[in-house]
Scaffold this motif. Structure first.
Motif, PDB file in Angstrom:
ATOM      1  N   SER A 292       0.794  -1.239   0.000  1.00 47.90           N
ATOM      2  CA  SER A 292       0.000   0.000   0.000  1.00 47.90           C
ATOM      3  C   SER A 292       0.825   1.288   0.000  1.00 47.90           C
ATOM      4  O   SER A 292       0.500   2.227  -0.723  1.00 47.90           O
ATOM      5  CB  SER A 292      -0.968  -0.004   1.183  1.00 47.90           C
ATOM      6  OG  SER A 292      -1.934  -1.016   1.018  1.00 47.90           O
ATOM      7  N   PRO A 293       1.909   1.426   0.810  1.00 49.84           N
ATOM      8  CA  PRO A 293       2.671   2.680   0.810  1.00 49.84           C
ATOM      9  C   PRO A 293       3.254   2.999  -0.569  1.00 49.84           C
ATOM     10  O   PRO A 293       3.659   2.107  -1.314  1.00 49.84           O
ATOM     11  CB  PRO A 293       3.789   2.412   1.826  1.00 49.84           C
ATOM     12  CG  PRO A 293       3.258   1.326   2.706  1.00 49.84           C
ATOM     13  CD  PRO A 293       2.421   0.481   1.811  1.00 49.84           C
ATOM     14  N   ASP A 294       3.288   4.309  -0.918  1.00 55.11           N
ATOM     15  CA  ASP A 294       3.783   4.738  -2.233  1.00 55.11           C
ATOM     16  C   ASP A 294       5.185   4.211  -2.515  1.00 55.11           C
ATOM     17  O   ASP A 294       5.486   3.760  -3.626  1.00 55.11           O
ATOM     18  CB  ASP A 294       3.779   6.268  -2.320  1.00 55.11           C
ATOM     19  CG  ASP A 294       2.364   6.821  -2.359  1.00 55.11           C
ATOM     20  OD1 ASP A 294       1.443   6.053  -2.696  1.00 55.11           O
ATOM     21  OD2 ASP A 294       2.173   8.018  -2.054  1.00 55.11           O
ATOM     22  N   LEU A 295       6.056   4.308  -1.500  1.00 56.77           N
ATOM     23  CA  LEU A 295       7.447   3.883  -1.673  1.00 56.77           C
ATOM     24  C   LEU A 295       7.526   2.407  -2.034  1.00 56.77           C
ATOM     25  O   LEU A 295       8.330   2.001  -2.884  1.00 56.77           O
ATOM     26  CB  LEU A 295       8.229   4.158  -0.381  1.00 56.77           C
ATOM     27  CG  LEU A 295       9.749   3.963  -0.428  1.00 56.77           C
ATOM     28  CD1 LEU A 295      10.371   4.902  -1.455  1.00 56.77           C
ATOM     29  CD2 LEU A 295      10.364   4.204   0.948  1.00 56.77           C
ATOM     30  N   VAL A 296       6.664   1.610  -1.403  1.00 49.09           N
ATOM     31  CA  VAL A 296       6.680   0.168  -1.659  1.00 49.09           C
ATOM     32  C   VAL A 296       6.110  -0.126  -3.045  1.00 49.09           C
ATOM     33  O   VAL A 296       6.659  -0.954  -3.791  1.00 49.09           O
ATOM     34  CB  VAL A 296       5.882  -0.587  -0.580  1.00 49.09           C
ATOM     35  CG1 VAL A 296       5.864  -2.086  -0.862  1.00 49.09           C
ATOM     36  CG2 VAL A 296       6.471  -0.328   0.799  1.00 49.09           C
ATOM     37  N   ARG A 297       5.024   0.549  -3.412  1.00 50.69           N
ATOM     38  CA  ARG A 297       4.426   0.301  -4.732  1.00 50.69           C
ATOM     39  C   ARG A 297       5.432   0.591  -5.851  1.00 50.69           C
ATOM     40  O   ARG A 297       5.556  -0.174  -6.808  1.00 50.69           O
ATOM     41  CB  ARG A 297       3.178   1.166  -4.908  1.00 50.69           C
ATOM     42  CG  ARG A 297       1.959   0.643  -4.178  1.00 50.69           C
ATOM     43  CD  ARG A 297       0.741   1.498  -4.408  1.00 50.69           C
ATOM     44  NE  ARG A 297       0.841   2.775  -3.706  1.00 50.69           N
ATOM     45  CZ  ARG A 297      -0.033   3.770  -3.812  1.00 50.69           C
ATOM     46  NH1 ARG A 297      -1.075   3.639  -4.611  1.00 50.69           N
ATOM     47  NH2 ARG A 297       0.122   4.874  -3.138  1.00 50.69           N
ATOM     48  N   GLY A 298       6.155   1.704  -5.700  1.00 49.99           N
ATOM     49  CA  GLY A 298       7.168   2.031  -6.700  1.00 49.99           C
ATOM     50  C   GLY A 298       8.252   0.977  -6.783  1.00 49.99           C
ATOM     51  O   GLY A 298       8.697   0.596  -7.879  1.00 49.99           O
ATOM     52  N   ALA A 299       8.677   0.456  -5.629  1.00 52.97           N
ATOM     53  CA  ALA A 299       9.728  -0.570  -5.602  1.00 52.97           C
ATOM     54  C   ALA A 299       9.226  -1.881  -6.204  1.00 52.97           C
ATOM     55  O   ALA A 299       9.967  -2.565  -6.925  1.00 52.97           O
ATOM     56  CB  ALA A 299      10.197  -0.781  -4.169  1.00 52.97           C
ATOM     57  N   VAL A 300       7.972  -2.242  -5.924  1.00 56.85           N
ATOM     58  CA  VAL A 300       7.405  -3.492  -6.479  1.00 56.85           C
ATOM     59  C   VAL A 300       7.362  -3.417  -8.001  1.00 56.85           C
ATOM     60  O   VAL A 300       7.699  -4.378  -8.698  1.00 56.85           O
ATOM     61  CB  VAL A 300       5.999  -3.752  -5.900  1.00 56.85           C
ATOM     62  CG1 VAL A 300       5.347  -4.939  -6.604  1.00 56.85           C
ATOM     63  CG2 VAL A 300       6.069  -4.011  -4.405  1.00 56.85           C
ATOM     64  N   VAL A 301       6.954  -2.265  -8.530  1.00 55.34           N
ATOM     65  CA  VAL A 301       6.916  -2.087  -9.990  1.00 55.34           C
ATOM     66  C   VAL A 301       8.323  -2.147 -10.561  1.00 55.34           C
ATOM     67  O   VAL A 301       8.572  -2.757 -11.614  1.00 55.34           O
ATOM     68  CB  VAL A 301       6.243  -0.746 -10.365  1.00 55.34           C
ATOM     69  CG1 VAL A 301       6.337  -0.507 -11.866  1.00 55.34           C
ATOM     70  CG2 VAL A 301       4.787  -0.738  -9.929  1.00 55.34           C
ATOM     71  N   SER A 302       9.284  -1.544  -9.850  1.00 56.04           N
ATOM     72  CA  SER A 302      10.658  -1.442 -10.372  1.00 56.04           C
ATOM     73  C   SER A 302      11.350  -2.800 -10.505  1.00 56.04           C
ATOM     74  O   SER A 302      12.257  -2.950 -11.322  1.00 56.04           O
ATOM     75  CB  SER A 302      11.496  -0.526  -9.468  1.00 56.04           C
ATOM     76  OG  SER A 302      11.803  -1.166  -8.235  1.00 56.04           O
ATOM     77  N   ILE A 303      10.939  -3.794  -9.729  1.00 57.73           N
ATOM     78  CA  ILE A 303      11.586  -5.116  -9.825  1.00 57.73           C
ATOM     79  C   ILE A 303      10.905  -5.997 -10.878  1.00 57.73           C
ATOM     80  O   ILE A 303      11.234  -7.177 -11.018  1.00 57.73           O
ATOM     81  CB  ILE A 303      11.595  -5.844  -8.472  1.00 57.73           C
ATOM     82  CG1 ILE A 303      10.163  -6.148  -7.991  1.00 57.73           C
ATOM     83  CG2 ILE A 303      12.357  -5.051  -7.424  1.00 57.73           C
ATOM     84  CD1 ILE A 303      10.104  -7.068  -6.778  1.00 57.73           C
ATOM     85  N   GLY A 304       9.946  -5.428 -11.622  1.00 50.62           N
ATOM     86  CA  GLY A 304       9.293  -6.187 -12.689  1.00 50.62           C
ATOM     87  C   GLY A 304       8.212  -7.134 -12.211  1.00 50.62           C
ATOM     88  O   GLY A 304       7.940  -8.146 -12.870  1.00 50.62           O
ATOM     89  N   ALA A 305       7.580  -6.806 -11.095  1.00 57.23           N
ATOM     90  CA  ALA A 305       6.567  -7.711 -10.546  1.00 57.23           C
ATOM     91  C   ALA A 305       5.332  -7.802 -11.435  1.00 57.23           C
ATOM     92  O   ALA A 305       4.707  -8.877 -11.530  1.00 57.23           O
ATOM     93  CB  ALA A 305       6.168  -7.246  -9.150  1.00 57.23           C
ATOM     94  N   ILE A 306       4.961  -6.705 -12.077  1.00 59.38           N
ATOM     95  CA  ILE A 306       3.698  -6.686 -12.831  1.00 59.38           C
ATOM     96  C   ILE A 306       3.670  -7.708 -13.958  1.00 59.38           C
ATOM     97  O   ILE A 306       2.737  -8.526 -14.039  1.00 59.38           O
ATOM     98  CB  ILE A 306       3.390  -5.258 -13.333  1.00 59.38           C
ATOM     99  CG1 ILE A 306       2.886  -4.416 -12.159  1.00 59.38           C
ATOM    100  CG2 ILE A 306       2.368  -5.275 -14.468  1.00 59.38           C
ATOM    101  CD1 ILE A 306       2.545  -2.982 -12.497  1.00 59.38           C
ATOM    102  N   PRO A 307       4.650  -7.733 -14.888  1.00 57.87           N
ATOM    103  CA  PRO A 307       4.570  -8.751 -15.953  1.00 57.87           C
ATOM    104  C   PRO A 307       4.601 -10.186 -15.422  1.00 57.87           C
ATOM    105  O   PRO A 307       3.925 -11.064 -15.969  1.00 57.87           O
ATOM    106  CB  PRO A 307       5.801  -8.451 -16.834  1.00 57.87           C
ATOM    107  CG  PRO A 307       6.664  -7.538 -16.046  1.00 57.87           C
ATOM    108  CD  PRO A 307       5.774  -6.810 -15.105  1.00 57.87           C
TER     109      PRO A 307
END
Length: 437
Positions: A292-307
């Motif tokens: 939920s926190p903005d900092l965590v969401r950005g980090a999750v996206v940055s490691i390629g979690a979405i694809p």
């Protein structure tokens, strides 16, 4: 005295059963005298609820063990309270045989009651003895941990973990004897992974108090947990997720800890490992808890979690699917998350395929993701969505019994998808049936 043991009509002589040990428990004897008189039958029945009870002890009316068995003139035995209720309902028949009663006398079945009492007493005392043995073993292992080192320490931790995992009594013994502080003291920057794995396995099975959680939130201990989450066995990884989630309860764990790339990469690896469904579930649960926190969401996206999550959607069971969709929906609220979803080739087909397929919750989350993507690039994504069959799915949602908000979002998304088409072309593109048209 003889009783019917089962539906096969076998008759059991109670005295013979006691003598032969069929129903008499340990040694086949009947407990009497000092010990038995101090035990409360009702309490024993409640505490031994999970134990399989001989059928002759069960009241045919309530299907519960009898405490005050009485016998009717038909020879059938019931719990006194239950047969009296039967009579109060103006039933003057035997509940089992439905014979009319020529005599409503209730004869106390003292032989059966004594046998029931004896059987439960023996089971109860055996259970208590096992509990005392387990408690003593847990305390002994804690004492050993204060003295031993090296491989002996590892073995003591392993034995304690097995005892704690299997017995609630052992958990209480560890907590009551300051075991949590002792185990926490073994965790630090120089702790070996084998010691750390066993310590985490113990702590993950305990109810930790505020002080213990504060102790475990120290940076060296968090660093050890993250290392174990990356390099431990699957059991250790799952225990690490459970322990970290406990440390997050009721206290700000700190976004800097949650956004640690090493932590997030470990969780993503856990989710991607299809060999261990329990690990996949544990990884998704923790990602949901922390994203939920903005900092965590950005980090999750940055490691390629979405694809990776999008590709795994067709493989997940219902529980994992809803967790994954929740995570993707949270990430879709950030600009970088929307862009990553749009750039992933399978986002639209995989998410469209889930509409109206699993649950209302998954449909709601999937619609939210599709709305974020199509809103970001309507001309590009709306066409892809229509080709993937979105319009027909949206019409089904609108006609379903789902909540009003979900139907409204479906209507808005349907309108967005139709902007670049004439009505005739849109209908043909959607491959709608005549009824839907």
């Amino acid at each position: 005295m003889k009783l019917d043991v089962d539906s096969g009509g076998q008759l059991l002589d109670l005295e013979t059963a006691v003598k032969d040990g069929i129903l008499g428990g340990i040694g086949g004897g009947v407990i009497c005298g000092g010990v038995a008189e101090k035990l409360d039958l009702k309490k024993m029945i409640e505490e031994l609820e999970s134990v399989e009870v001989p059928s002759v002890f069960i009241c045919p009316i309530s299907l519960d063990p009898m405490q005050d068995p009485v016998t009717l003139c038909t020879g059938q035995t019931y719990e006194r309270a239950n047969i009296l209720k039967w009579f109060c309902l103006c039933h003057y028949t035997c509940p089992t045989t439905m014979q009319e009663l020529w005599d409503d006398t209730l004869t106390p079945n003292r032989t059966l009651r004594q046998l029931i009492y004896s059987w439960f007493s023996q089971k109860y005392l055996a259970m208590k003895k096992r509990s005392e043995d387990v408690q003593g073993r847990a305390i002994e292992l804690l004492d050993n941990l204060k003295k031993v080192k090296g491989q002996a320490r590892v073995q003591s931790l392993k034995d304690l973990r097995q005892v704690v995992t299997a017995h609630a009594v052992a958990k209480k013994a560890v907590i009551d004897n300051n075991g949590v502080a002792l185990i926490c003291s073994l965790m630090g920057p120089f702790t070996s992974h084998v010691v750390g794995s066993e310590a985490v396995g113990i702590l993950a099975n305990l109810d930790l108090d505020f002080t213990s959680k504060a102790n475990l939130r120290q940076p060296p201990k968090i660093s050890l947990l993250v290392d174990l989450l990356n390099e431990g066995s699957i059991e250790t990884k799952i225990n690490c997720t459970r322990l970290i989630e406990m440390l997050m309860e009721g206290e700000d764990f700190g976004s800097e800890n949650l956004s640690s790339l090493s932590l997030l990469v470990a969780l993503l690896r856990l989710v991607k490992d299809k060999r261990h469904p329990n690990g996949v579930l544990a990884g998704l649960r923790m990602l949901k808890s922390i994203c939920s926190p903005d900092l965590v969401r950005g980090a999750v996206v940055s490691i390629g979690a979405i694809p990776h999550l999008v590709e795994l959607l067709p493989c997940f069971n219902k529980e994992c699917l809803e967790l994954a969709l929740y995570i993707l929906e949270v990430l879709s609220t950030t600009p970088e998350g929307k862009l990553a979803l749009k750039d992933c080739t399978n986002t639209i087909p995989n998410v469209v395929n889930l509409l109206m397929k699993v649950s209302e919750t998954s449909t709601q989350l999937a619609l939210s993701i599709l709305w974020a993507v199509c809103k970001l690039a309507p001309e590009e994504c709306a066409e892809l969505a229509v080709e993937a069959g979105l319009a027909a799915k949206l019409l089904l949602v609108i006609q379903s019994g789902y909540n009003t908000a979900l139907k409204q979002r479906s209507a808005e998304l349907l309108k967005l998808c139709s902007l670049n088409y004439t009505a005739t072309l849109f209908i043909s593109k959607c491959k709608l049936t005549r009824t839907m048209q």
